[in-house]
Design a protein around this motif. Structure first.
Motif, PDB file in Angstrom:
ATOM      1  N   ASN A  48       0.809  -1.220   0.000  1.00 55.79           N
ATOM      2  CA  ASN A  48       0.000   0.000   0.000  1.00 55.79           C
ATOM      3  C   ASN A  48       0.848   1.279   0.000  1.00 55.79           C
ATOM      4  OD1 ASN A  48       0.927  -0.252   2.650  1.00 55.79           O
ATOM      5  ND2 ASN A  48      -0.907   0.663   3.512  1.00 55.79           N
ATOM      6  N   GLN A  49       2.110   1.161  -0.337  1.00 59.94           N
ATOM      7  CA  GLN A  49       2.999   2.320  -0.373  1.00 59.94           C
ATOM      8  C   GLN A  49       3.504   2.556  -1.787  1.00 59.94           C
ATOM      9  OE1 GLN A  49       6.088   2.379   2.622  1.00 59.94           O
ATOM     10  NE2 GLN A  49       4.927   0.923   3.847  1.00 59.94           N
ATOM     11  N   LEU A  50       3.623   3.829  -2.133  1.00 59.81           N
ATOM     12  CA  LEU A  50       4.166   4.202  -3.434  1.00 59.81           C
ATOM     13  C   LEU A  50       5.300   5.193  -3.209  1.00 59.81           C
ATOM     14  CD1 LEU A  50       4.075   4.210  -6.547  1.00 59.81           C
ATOM     15  CD2 LEU A  50       2.454   6.118  -6.376  1.00 59.81           C
ATOM     16  N   TYR A  51       6.501   4.798  -3.575  1.00 55.07           N
ATOM     17  CA  TYR A  51       7.676   5.669  -3.494  1.00 55.07           C
ATOM     18  C   TYR A  51       7.849   6.355  -4.849  1.00 55.07           C
ATOM     19  CZ  TYR A  51      12.563   7.008  -3.764  1.00 55.07           C
ATOM     20  OH  TYR A  51      13.720   7.704  -3.966  1.00 55.07           O
ATOM     21  N   VAL A  52       8.020   7.677  -4.822  1.00 54.98           N
ATOM     22  CA  VAL A  52       8.182   8.456  -6.045  1.00 54.98           C
ATOM     23  C   VAL A  52       9.454   9.287  -5.945  1.00 54.98           C
ATOM     24  CG1 VAL A  52       7.145  10.176  -7.561  1.00 54.98           C
ATOM     25  CG2 VAL A  52       5.665   8.638  -6.269  1.00 54.98           C
ATOM     26  N   LYS A  53      10.217   9.283  -7.029  1.00 55.42           N
ATOM     27  CA  LYS A  53      11.421  10.109  -7.124  1.00 55.42           C
ATOM     28  C   LYS A  53      11.346  10.879  -8.434  1.00 55.42           C
ATOM     29  CE  LYS A  53      16.460   9.811  -7.238  1.00 55.42           C
ATOM     30  NZ  LYS A  53      17.613   8.883  -7.188  1.00 55.42           N
ATOM     31  N   LEU A  54      11.536  12.204  -8.349  1.00 56.64           N
ATOM     32  CA  LEU A  54      11.451  13.064  -9.528  1.00 56.64           C
ATOM     33  C   LEU A  54      12.747  13.825  -9.723  1.00 56.64           C
ATOM     34  CD1 LEU A  54       7.934  14.615  -8.812  1.00 56.64           C
ATOM     35  CD2 LEU A  54       8.464  12.679 -10.302  1.00 56.64           C
ATOM     36  N   THR A  55      13.264  13.762 -10.930  1.00 60.84           N
ATOM     37  CA  THR A  55      14.418  14.545 -11.328  1.00 60.84           C
ATOM     38  C   THR A  55      14.348  14.710 -12.842  1.00 60.84           C
ATOM     39  OG1 THR A  55      16.817  14.800 -11.113  1.00 60.84           O
ATOM     40  CG2 THR A  55      16.006  12.592 -11.614  1.00 60.84           C
ATOM     41  N   THR A  56      14.936  15.767 -13.355  1.00 59.79           N
ATOM     42  CA  THR A  56      14.880  16.000 -14.792  1.00 59.79           C
ATOM     43  C   THR A  56      16.203  15.552 -15.408  1.00 59.79           C
ATOM     44  OG1 THR A  56      13.361  17.834 -14.461  1.00 59.79           O
ATOM     45  CG2 THR A  56      14.466  17.710 -16.603  1.00 59.79           C
ATOM     46  N   HIS A  57      16.151  14.421 -16.082  1.00 61.93           N
ATOM     47  CA  HIS A  57      17.362  13.816 -16.642  1.00 61.93           C
ATOM     48  C   HIS A  57      17.997  14.681 -17.723  1.00 61.93           C
ATOM     49  CE1 HIS A  57      16.379  10.293 -14.316  1.00 61.93           C
ATOM     50  NE2 HIS A  57      15.175  10.281 -14.866  1.00 61.93           N
ATOM     51  N   ASP A  58      17.163  15.273 -18.584  1.00 67.38           N
ATOM     52  CA  ASP A  58      17.728  16.063 -19.685  1.00 67.38           C
ATOM     53  C   ASP A  58      18.183  17.449 -19.236  1.00 67.38           C
ATOM     54  OD1 ASP A  58      15.162  17.049 -19.384  1.00 67.38           O
ATOM     55  OD2 ASP A  58      14.602  16.816 -21.477  1.00 67.38           O
ATOM     56  N   ALA A  59      18.095  17.723 -17.935  1.00 66.07           N
ATOM     57  CA  ALA A  59      18.630  18.967 -17.380  1.00 66.07           C
ATOM     58  C   ALA A  59      19.787  18.654 -16.432  1.00 66.07           C
ATOM     59  CB  ALA A  59      17.541  19.741 -16.659  1.00 66.07           C
ATOM     60  N   GLY A  60      20.426  17.526 -16.677  1.00 69.83           N
ATOM     61  CA  GLY A  60      21.574  17.159 -15.857  1.00 69.83           C
ATOM     62  C   GLY A  60      21.217  16.545 -14.521  1.00 69.83           C
ATOM     63  N   ASN A  61      20.085  15.854 -14.485  1.00 66.84           N
ATOM     64  CA  ASN A  61      19.630  15.193 -13.255  1.00 66.84           C
ATOM     65  C   ASN A  61      19.530  16.170 -12.088  1.00 66.84           C
ATOM     66  OD1 ASN A  61      19.307  12.562 -14.328  1.00 66.84           O
ATOM     67  ND2 ASN A  61      21.522  12.326 -14.291  1.00 66.84           N
ATOM     68  N   GLN A  62      18.717  17.178 -12.287  1.00 64.26           N
ATOM     69  CA  GLN A  62      18.457  18.118 -11.210  1.00 64.26           C
ATOM     70  C   GLN A  62      16.959  18.418 -11.144  1.00 64.26           C
ATOM     71  OE1 GLN A  62      20.419  21.890 -11.860  1.00 64.26           O
ATOM     72  NE2 GLN A  62      20.414  21.584 -14.063  1.00 64.26           N
ATOM     73  N   VAL A  63      16.546  19.037 -10.060  1.00 64.69           N
ATOM     74  CA  VAL A  63      15.139  19.383  -9.874  1.00 64.69           C
ATOM     75  C   VAL A  63      14.828  20.629 -10.699  1.00 64.69           C
ATOM     76  CG1 VAL A  63      13.386  20.099  -8.213  1.00 64.69           C
ATOM     77  CG2 VAL A  63      15.083  18.366  -7.567  1.00 64.69           C
ATOM     78  N   THR A  64      13.778  20.518 -11.514  1.00 63.72           N
ATOM     79  CA  THR A  64      13.339  21.641 -12.336  1.00 63.72           C
ATOM     80  C   THR A  64      11.851  21.896 -12.077  1.00 63.72           C
ATOM     81  OG1 THR A  64      12.658  20.289 -14.220  1.00 63.72           O
ATOM     82  CG2 THR A  64      14.985  21.005 -14.161  1.00 63.72           C
ATOM     83  N   GLU A  65      11.334  22.900 -12.747  1.00 66.14           N
ATOM     84  CA  GLU A  65       9.909  23.225 -12.636  1.00 66.14           C
ATOM     85  C   GLU A  65       9.049  22.041 -13.070  1.00 66.14           C
ATOM     86  OE1 GLU A  65       7.026  25.428 -11.134  1.00 66.14           O
ATOM     87  OE2 GLU A  65       9.136  25.980 -11.068  1.00 66.14           O
ATOM     88  N   LYS A  66       9.524  21.259 -14.033  1.00 65.08           N
ATOM     89  CA  LYS A  66       8.771  20.071 -14.477  1.00 65.08           C
ATOM     90  C   LYS A  66       8.542  19.109 -13.317  1.00 65.08           C
ATOM     91  CE  LYS A  66       9.682  18.371 -18.690  1.00 65.08           C
ATOM     92  NZ  LYS A  66      10.464  17.791 -19.801  1.00 65.08           N
TER      93      LYS A  66
END
Length: 83
Positions: A48-66
């Motif tokens: 019943n758990q969902l782990y989510v990881k977000l990063t923008t690969h085409d921006a050099g693996n960093q957090v973006t507005e997307k």
């Protein structure tokens, strides 16, 4: 964005659902938006758990507005499952 943790140039969160079926419904309901945005999460579930990881690969693996927009979408969708 509610309770997302930023670490190692990624946003991370674990959602807790009532059961496995709700996790699967969440993932299925999220899929069209994810495809439309062409921004795909790293995610996995255990019962019943969902782990989510977000990063923008085409921006050099960093957090973006997307990533922030997708995180907000997930949080909004999750509200349908909270009772």
């Amino acid at each position: 964005m509610i309770n997302w943790k930023e670490s190692n140039q990624a946003l991370e969160k674990t959602y807790l659902f009532n059961n496995f079926e709700d996790v699967m419904r969440f993932m299925v309901l999220a899929t069209p938006y994810i495809s439309e945005q062409n921004h795909h999460p790293t995610w996995s579930n255990t019962y019943n758990q969902l782990y989510v990881k977000l990063t923008t690969h085409d921006a050099g693996n960093q957090v973006t507005e997307k990533d922030k927009e997708l995180a907000n979408f997930f949080d909004s969708l999750y509200l349908r499952f909270v009772k």
